[in-house]
Scaffold this active site. Sequence first.
Site, PDB file in Angstrom:
ATOM      1  N   ARG A 162       0.862  -1.179   0.000  1.00  0.00           N
ATOM      2  CA  ARG A 162       0.000   0.000   0.000  1.00  0.00           C
ATOM      3  C   ARG A 162       0.897   1.226   0.000  1.00  0.00           C
ATOM      4  O   ARG A 162       1.994   1.214   0.557  1.00  0.00           O
ATOM      5  CB  ARG A 162      -0.914   0.026   1.228  1.00  0.00           C
ATOM      6  CG  ARG A 162      -2.026  -1.021   1.202  1.00  0.00           C
ATOM      7  CD  ARG A 162      -3.043  -0.721   0.116  1.00  0.00           C
ATOM      8  NE  ARG A 162      -4.164  -1.658   0.118  1.00  0.00           N
ATOM      9  CZ  ARG A 162      -4.207  -2.771  -0.586  1.00  0.00           C
ATOM     10  NH1 ARG A 162      -3.161  -3.118  -1.348  1.00  0.00           N
ATOM     11  NH2 ARG A 162      -5.275  -3.550  -0.547  1.00  0.00           N
ATOM     12  N   GLU A 198      -3.155   8.171  -3.817  1.00  0.00           N
ATOM     13  CA  GLU A 198      -3.550   7.315  -4.925  1.00  0.00           C
ATOM     14  C   GLU A 198      -5.004   7.627  -5.271  1.00  0.00           C
ATOM     15  O   GLU A 198      -5.853   7.629  -4.380  1.00  0.00           O
ATOM     16  CB  GLU A 198      -3.409   5.846  -4.504  1.00  0.00           C
ATOM     17  CG  GLU A 198      -3.625   4.859  -5.623  1.00  0.00           C
ATOM     18  CD  GLU A 198      -3.330   3.425  -5.201  1.00  0.00           C
ATOM     19  OE1 GLU A 198      -4.223   2.574  -5.413  1.00  0.00           O
ATOM     20  OE2 GLU A 198      -2.240   3.169  -4.657  1.00  0.00           O
ATOM     21  N   HIS A 217      -1.954   0.539  -9.713  1.00  0.00           N
ATOM     22  CA  HIS A 217      -2.499  -0.480  -8.797  1.00  0.00           C
ATOM     23  C   HIS A 217      -3.019  -1.667  -9.617  1.00  0.00           C
ATOM     24  O   HIS A 217      -4.139  -2.149  -9.413  1.00  0.00           O
ATOM     25  CB  HIS A 217      -3.615   0.112  -7.940  1.00  0.00           C
ATOM     26  CG  HIS A 217      -3.732  -0.553  -6.597  1.00  0.00           C
ATOM     27  ND1 HIS A 217      -3.992   0.131  -5.433  1.00  0.00           N
ATOM     28  CD2 HIS A 217      -3.628  -1.855  -6.235  1.00  0.00           C
ATOM     29  CE1 HIS A 217      -4.056  -0.720  -4.412  1.00  0.00           C
ATOM     30  NE2 HIS A 217      -3.848  -1.932  -4.885  1.00  0.00           N
TER      31      HIS A 217
END
Length: 333
Positions: A247, A276, A295
């Site tokens: 993450r 993000e 991602h």
Amino acid sequence: MTGNRAGTSVDSSSNPDVLVLRRGTHGMPVEAYAENLRNRLPETTVKVADTPTAERELIHETPIVTGMTFDESLLEHAEKLRLFACAYAGTGHLPLEALADRSVAVTNASGVHGPNIAEHVIGSMLAITRRFHVGERRQRRREWRHYQTHEFQGSTVTVVGLGAIGQAICERLEPFGVERLGIRHSPEKGGPVEEVFGYDDASVYEALSRTDYLVLACPLTEQTRGLIDEDAFDTLPPSTVLVNVARGPVVDTDALVAAIRRNGIRGAALDVTDPEPLPESHPLWTFENVRITPHNSGYTPRYYDRLADVVARNVTTIRETGSYRDLENQVIP
């Protein structure tokens, strides 16, 4: 449980055994997930809730629900809910306390992402090592000119997080002739590595000081948030390559930018960022030695296949034992 291949419409005359919530992932329709479940559980009624109204109505009498996320407001309607099978490996986004208070068991999708994310990590390290981005740029210019690269063999790869994804990465590293170090919450559990370290500062910094490739594959917790900060970048050798498939907040973004600007690391492959999505104006976009993917490492056309395997095995266990305990990938008993 009775066989029924009903589709997405709300049918109060036939309550489902398994309800699939409407949100999909990676652009794949959630109906494909439901169909995988039906194929594995032909004697089970599996329905998809394709609207908020359908979710509220169908969940009323359904014991097993599966999906990417779970809105806490649905609990008001879920009178018979006994299991929520999360379709993600991480469960930090779920109302776990509320589910636990209602005695709802929770499972996750641990293991579903192992092969695909491991391939993404291996590919990222090799691409940076062999500097494919330089070759691509010279190809676009139709320029035949040699350039220097690096060699992966003989380097030390440190993997932070030795869950299903971390272990899959380490297993695939074995034939490359590298030294593998692992960092995990419970180092006594070991792993497919030569040496395992804990999260205490002394252990982490010892591992980082020996690292050529740092792979982050850990969950985001209070322990891992900001783990790779200014001190960590000062400890890493300048030749280190960072690969983050965990993450974004595991890495201090400002410290990462500063390290790249001063040549404190050789490069980075970032599948996750903080923030993000990464804003268009962010400096990370501008560095030649930083590879960014949106991602995307978790994408695989076999996602729903693997997920349905786990959920179907648990449904079968529940049918055979009548118990919602000791299920595969159980997070809340």
